[in-house]
Scaffold this motif. Structure first.
Motif, short mmCIF file in Angstrom:
data_model
loop_
_atom_site.label_atom_id
_atom_site.label_comp_id
_atom_site.label_asym_id
_atom_site.label_seq_id
_atom_site.Cartn_x
_atom_site.Cartn_y
_atom_site.Cartn_z
N SER A 163 1.10 -0.69 0.26
CA SER A 163 -0.03 -0.32 0.10
C SER A 163 0.94 1.43 0.04
O SER A 163 1.93 1.45 0.77
CB SER A 163 -0.98 0.00 1.11
N PRO A 164 0.09 2.01 -0.51
CA PRO A 164 0.91 3.42 -0.48
C PRO A 164 1.52 4.28 0.63
O PRO A 164 2.46 4.52 0.99
CB PRO A 164 0.36 4.79 -1.97
N ALA A 165 0.25 3.89 1.98
CA ALA A 165 0.60 4.41 3.37
C ALA A 165 2.17 3.26 3.82
O ALA A 165 2.36 4.44 4.62
CB ALA A 165 -0.69 3.93 3.94
N ALA A 166 1.80 2.24 3.65
CA ALA A 166 2.69 1.07 4.41
C ALA A 166 4.51 1.63 3.76
O ALA A 166 4.96 1.84 4.28
CB ALA A 166 2.86 0.00 3.64
N ALA A 167 4.29 2.16 2.51
CA ALA A 167 5.96 2.69 2.15
C ALA A 167 6.28 4.13 2.47
O ALA A 167 7.18 3.73 2.94
CB ALA A 167 5.51 3.03 0.01
N ARG A 168 4.81 5.25 2.43
CA ARG A 168 5.44 5.86 3.29
C ARG A 168 5.60 6.14 4.51
O ARG A 168 6.90 6.51 5.35
CB ARG A 168 3.88 7.26 3.22
N ALA A 169 4.51 5.54 4.87
CA ALA A 169 5.66 4.91 6.71
C ALA A 169 6.24 4.57 6.46
O ALA A 169 7.47 4.44 7.95
CB ALA A 169 4.32 3.94 7.07
N TYR A 170 6.93 3.24 5.92
CA TYR A 170 8.28 3.05 5.83
C TYR A 170 9.30 4.47 5.84
O TYR A 170 11.01 3.79 6.63
CB TYR A 170 8.83 2.11 4.97
N GLU A 171 9.12 4.90 5.01
CA GLU A 171 10.27 6.30 4.22
C GLU A 171 10.15 6.74 5.76
O GLU A 171 11.18 7.53 6.12
CB GLU A 171 9.20 7.34 3.49
N ALA A 172 8.97 7.26 6.41
CA ALA A 172 8.95 8.01 7.43
C ALA A 172 9.89 7.70 8.78
O ALA A 172 10.58 8.53 9.47
CB ALA A 172 7.18 8.48 8.54
N ILE A 173 9.92 6.69 9.41
CA ILE A 173 10.88 5.86 10.13
C ILE A 173 12.03 5.76 9.74
O ILE A 173 12.85 5.16 10.16
CB ILE A 173 10.04 4.86 10.75
N GLY A 174 12.30 6.12 8.35
CA GLY A 174 14.06 5.99 7.74
C GLY A 174 14.26 4.86 7.14
O GLY A 174 15.50 4.00 7.30
N PHE A 175 13.43 3.79 7.32
CA PHE A 175 13.42 2.13 6.31
C PHE A 175 14.20 2.32 5.51
O PHE A 175 15.15 1.31 5.38
CB PHE A 175 12.08 1.61 6.89
N VAL A 176 13.61 3.06 5.10
CA VAL A 176 14.34 3.77 2.99
C VAL A 176 14.04 4.83 3.02
O VAL A 176 13.36 5.62 3.71
CB VAL A 176 13.41 2.66 1.62
N GLU A 177 14.88 5.08 1.63
CA GLU A 177 15.32 6.74 1.44
C GLU A 177 15.52 7.13 0.14
O GLU A 177 16.36 6.25 -0.93
CB GLU A 177 16.71 7.01 2.61
N PRO A 178 13.97 6.58 -0.42
CA PRO A 178 13.37 7.25 -1.62
C PRO A 178 14.05 8.45 -2.32
O PRO A 178 14.26 9.35 -1.81
CB PRO A 178 12.13 6.41 -2.31
N VAL A 179 14.83 8.23 -3.52
CA VAL A 179 14.88 9.23 -4.10
C VAL A 179 13.37 10.06 -4.99
O VAL A 179 12.87 8.69 -5.61
CB VAL A 179 15.32 9.01 -5.51
N TYR A 180 13.12 10.97 -5.07
CA TYR A 180 12.16 11.26 -5.86
C TYR A 180 12.62 12.14 -7.04
O TYR A 180 13.08 12.81 -7.38
CB TYR A 180 11.86 12.34 -4.71
N VAL A 181 11.23 11.79 -8.14
CA VAL A 181 11.46 12.51 -9.74
C VAL A 181 9.79 13.07 -9.79
O VAL A 181 9.27 11.97 -9.93
CB VAL A 181 12.27 11.84 -10.48
N ASP A 182 9.73 14.00 -9.72
CA ASP A 182 8.81 14.17 -10.26
C ASP A 182 7.52 14.29 -9.35
O ASP A 182 6.28 14.22 -9.33
CB ASP A 182 8.26 13.96 -11.98
N ASP A 183 7.90 14.16 -8.10
CA ASP A 183 6.96 14.05 -6.53
C ASP A 183 6.99 12.69 -6.61
O ASP A 183 5.73 12.47 -5.89
CB ASP A 183 6.09 15.44 -6.74
N GLU A 184 7.30 11.86 -7.50
CA GLU A 184 7.08 10.26 -6.81
C GLU A 184 8.61 9.71 -6.94
O GLU A 184 9.35 9.58 -6.98
CB GLU A 184 6.79 9.81 -8.30
N PRO A 185 8.42 8.60 -5.37
CA PRO A 185 9.63 8.29 -4.87
C PRO A 185 9.63 6.97 -5.63
O PRO A 185 9.20 5.98 -6.26
CB PRO A 185 8.80 7.89 -3.65
N TYR A 186 11.39 6.53 -6.02
CA TYR A 186 11.57 5.90 -6.60
C TYR A 186 12.34 4.82 -5.33
O TYR A 186 13.37 5.73 -5.22
CB TYR A 186 12.61 6.14 -7.45
N TYR A 187 12.18 3.42 -5.48
CA TYR A 187 13.47 2.56 -4.90
C TYR A 187 14.02 1.92 -5.31
O TYR A 187 14.12 1.45 -6.21
CB TYR A 187 12.58 2.03 -3.78
#
Length: 80
Positions: A19-43
């Motif tokens: 889910s998008p919410a889970a991906a955002r939550a993993y990012e929020a806790i620092g578990f992943v650090e995606p790169v953003y391109v045009d406001d979309e995260p890439y992992y």
């Protein structure tokens, strides 16, 4: 020399069942650090695998998101 790193958009993760919410939550806790391109995260592939490993722990063991992320980090650090 720059190394090529394949990255996957959030839409790929959603198609695969995260889910998008889970991906955002993993990012929020620092578990992943995606790169953003045009406001979309890439992992990276490693980040995708980490999130799905944590999701499997959540589903199979009933852990919450932070607990599942912690288990994955411990397994990565100490083997498993």
């Amino acid at each position: 020399m720059l190394a090529y790193v394949e990255r996957y958009p959030l839409s790929f993760l959603v198609r695969e069942g995260l889910s998008p919410a889970a991906a955002r939550a993993y990012e929020a806790i620092g578990f992943v650090e995606p790169v953003y391109v045009d406001d979309e995260p890439y992992y990276t592939r490693e980040e995708v695998e980490r999130m799905f490993r944590a999701e499997r722990i959540r589903t199979e063991l009933g852990a919450n998101l932070i607990g599942a992320a912690l288990v994955v980090e411990v397994l990565e650090r100490f083997g498993g």
